[in-house]
Design a protein around this motif. Structure first.
Motif, short mmCIF file in Angstrom:
data_model
loop_
_atom_site.label_atom_id
_atom_site.label_comp_id
_atom_site.label_asym_id
_atom_site.label_seq_id
_atom_site.Cartn_x
_atom_site.Cartn_y
_atom_site.Cartn_z
N GLU A 165 0.83 -1.21 0.00
CA GLU A 165 0.00 0.00 0.00
C GLU A 165 0.86 1.26 0.00
OE1 GLU A 165 -4.03 1.74 2.09
OE2 GLU A 165 -3.04 0.02 2.99
N GLY A 166 0.49 2.20 -0.85
CA GLY A 166 1.21 3.46 -0.95
C GLY A 166 2.47 3.39 -1.79
N LYS A 167 2.80 2.20 -2.29
CA LYS A 167 4.05 2.02 -3.02
C LYS A 167 3.84 1.34 -4.38
CE LYS A 167 8.75 1.11 -1.89
NZ LYS A 167 9.71 1.12 -0.85
N PHE A 168 3.18 0.16 -4.37
CA PHE A 168 3.06 -0.64 -5.58
C PHE A 168 1.80 -1.49 -5.50
CE2 PHE A 168 3.62 -4.53 -7.97
CZ PHE A 168 4.13 -4.09 -9.17
N GLY A 169 1.09 -1.60 -6.62
CA GLY A 169 -0.09 -2.46 -6.65
C GLY A 169 -0.25 -3.14 -7.99
N ILE A 170 -0.91 -4.30 -7.95
CA ILE A 170 -1.15 -5.09 -9.17
C ILE A 170 -2.60 -5.55 -9.15
CG2 ILE A 170 -0.28 -7.20 -8.08
CD1 ILE A 170 0.82 -8.00 -10.84
N TYR A 171 -3.22 -5.55 -10.35
CA TYR A 171 -4.64 -5.84 -10.49
C TYR A 171 -4.86 -6.72 -11.72
CZ TYR A 171 -9.64 -4.85 -11.20
OH TYR A 171 -10.99 -4.95 -11.38
N LYS A 172 -5.53 -7.86 -11.56
CA LYS A 172 -5.81 -8.77 -12.69
C LYS A 172 -6.92 -8.19 -13.55
CE LYS A 172 -8.14 -12.52 -12.22
NZ LYS A 172 -8.93 -13.69 -12.29
N VAL A 173 -6.69 -8.14 -14.88
CA VAL A 173 -7.67 -7.51 -15.77
C VAL A 173 -8.35 -8.49 -16.73
CG1 VAL A 173 -6.62 -5.23 -15.65
CG2 VAL A 173 -5.88 -6.82 -17.42
N ASN A 174 -7.96 -9.76 -16.74
CA ASN A 174 -8.67 -10.70 -17.60
C ASN A 174 -8.83 -12.04 -16.89
OD1 ASN A 174 -6.09 -11.77 -17.77
ND2 ASN A 174 -6.15 -12.05 -19.97
N GLY A 175 -9.50 -12.96 -17.54
CA GLY A 175 -9.78 -14.27 -16.94
C GLY A 175 -11.22 -14.33 -16.48
N GLU A 176 -11.55 -15.40 -15.79
CA GLU A 176 -12.90 -15.61 -15.29
C GLU A 176 -13.11 -14.86 -13.99
OE1 GLU A 176 -15.03 -17.24 -17.21
OE2 GLU A 176 -13.37 -17.55 -18.60
N SER A 177 -14.31 -14.35 -13.78
CA SER A 177 -14.58 -13.56 -12.57
C SER A 177 -14.54 -14.40 -11.30
CB SER A 177 -15.94 -12.86 -12.70
OG SER A 177 -16.97 -13.81 -12.84
N ASP A 178 -14.80 -15.71 -11.42
CA ASP A 178 -14.84 -16.56 -10.23
C ASP A 178 -13.52 -17.29 -9.96
OD1 ASP A 178 -15.02 -18.23 -12.42
OD2 ASP A 178 -16.55 -19.53 -11.55
N GLU A 179 -12.48 -16.99 -10.73
CA GLU A 179 -11.20 -17.66 -10.52
C GLU A 179 -10.31 -16.86 -9.56
OE1 GLU A 179 -9.27 -17.93 -14.35
OE2 GLU A 179 -8.57 -15.88 -14.26
N PRO A 180 -9.28 -17.50 -9.02
CA PRO A 180 -8.35 -16.78 -8.12
C PRO A 180 -7.63 -15.65 -8.86
CG PRO A 180 -7.93 -19.16 -8.10
CD PRO A 180 -8.92 -18.90 -9.18
N ASP A 188 8.92 -10.07 -5.97
CA ASP A 188 9.90 -9.00 -5.76
C ASP A 188 9.84 -8.05 -6.94
OD1 ASP A 188 11.34 -9.75 -3.29
OD2 ASP A 188 11.86 -11.55 -4.43
N ILE A 189 9.84 -6.76 -6.65
CA ILE A 189 9.81 -5.72 -7.67
C ILE A 189 11.15 -4.99 -7.63
CG2 ILE A 189 8.60 -3.68 -8.54
CD1 ILE A 189 6.87 -6.29 -8.33
N PHE A 190 11.74 -4.82 -8.80
CA PHE A 190 12.99 -4.07 -8.95
C PHE A 190 12.73 -2.92 -9.91
CE2 PHE A 190 13.94 -8.44 -8.04
CZ PHE A 190 14.97 -8.38 -7.11
N VAL A 191 13.29 -1.76 -9.62
CA VAL A 191 13.21 -0.61 -10.52
C VAL A 191 14.63 -0.24 -10.89
CG1 VAL A 191 12.50 1.80 -10.79
CG2 VAL A 191 11.03 0.20 -9.53
N ASP A 192 14.91 -0.26 -12.20
CA ASP A 192 16.28 -0.03 -12.69
C ASP A 192 17.27 -0.90 -11.93
OD1 ASP A 192 15.45 1.66 -14.68
OD2 ASP A 192 16.00 3.49 -13.62
N ASP A 193 16.92 -2.18 -11.77
CA ASP A 193 17.74 -3.22 -11.13
C ASP A 193 17.98 -3.01 -9.63
OD1 ASP A 193 18.03 -4.83 -13.42
OD2 ASP A 193 19.63 -3.52 -14.15
N GLU A 194 17.29 -2.07 -9.02
CA GLU A 194 17.39 -1.86 -7.57
C GLU A 194 16.14 -2.43 -6.90
OE1 GLU A 194 19.93 -0.45 -5.80
OE2 GLU A 194 21.03 -0.38 -7.71
N PRO A 195 16.30 -3.16 -5.78
CA PRO A 195 15.12 -3.67 -5.06
C PRO A 195 14.19 -2.53 -4.69
CG PRO A 195 17.15 -4.58 -4.14
CD PRO A 195 17.55 -3.51 -5.11
N TYR A 196 12.89 -2.73 -4.93
CA TYR A 196 11.91 -1.68 -4.66
C TYR A 196 10.93 -2.10 -3.57
CZ TYR A 196 8.32 1.84 -5.36
OH TYR A 196 7.42 2.83 -5.15
N THR A 197 10.25 -3.23 -3.76
CA THR A 197 9.33 -3.74 -2.75
C THR A 197 9.08 -5.22 -3.00
OG1 THR A 197 7.24 -3.29 -1.59
CG2 THR A 197 7.16 -3.24 -3.99
N SER A 198 8.43 -5.88 -2.06
CA SER A 198 8.04 -7.28 -2.23
C SER A 198 6.76 -7.52 -1.43
CB SER A 198 9.16 -8.22 -1.80
OG SER A 198 9.46 -8.04 -0.45
#
Length: 140
Positions: free
Chosen positions: A43-58, A124-134
């Motif tokens: 929260e406040g740093k990085f987020g990911i959201y699924k935009v396709n697939g079935e609505s009832d799937e994980p 793990d998320i890296f920005v310009d090869d530097e660790p950013y968040t996980s």
């Protein structure tokens, strides 16, 4: 006798100092809401959201490639034109896979990937090869 006690205390401190300070806490990371979306990430740093697939799937279905929108949420950082990379480590096998790599445009990007085993994964998320968040997600 006094010297032996001090030697034992010193040895204990030495072993404690050499312990792995980077051990992962394998608890599922909480989701959070941003712009009316429920995101996985930090929260406040990085987020990911699924935009396709079935609505009832994980959110992270095993062995099913899905498209995700990626958001860099820090308001003080300029991410435009920077390259980000996502890797994932499986809890039980310690397998590390590269999920996606691309440039950030207007603090966002897309990503298409799948996780090949059920269970908890550390993303793990890296920005310009530097660790950013996980954060931890569950593939089902």
């Amino acid at each position: 006798m006094r010297n032996i006690i001090w030697l034992l205390i010193l040895t204990g401190i030495l072993f404690t100092g050499c312990a792995d300070n980077d051990s992962t806490n394998w608890r599922l990371s909480p989701t959070f809401t941003y712009d009316n979306m429920t995101l996985h990430g930090t929260e406040g740093k990085f987020g990911i959201y699924k935009v396709n697939g079935e609505s009832d799937e994980p959110e992270f279905p095993v062995n099913k490639g899905r498209q995700y929108n990626v958001y860099f949420l820090e308001s003080t950082e300029d991410f435009n034109g920077k390259r980000y990379k996502m890797t994932a480590t499986h809890q039980n096998s310690d397998d590390i896979v590269e999920l996606y790599e691309w440039e950030v445009d207007n603090k966002q990007s897309g990503a298409k990937f799948s996780l090949d085993k059920e269970g908890l994964w550390k993303i793990d998320i890296f920005v310009d090869d530097e660790p950013y968040t996980s954060f931890i997600v569950e593939a089902k």
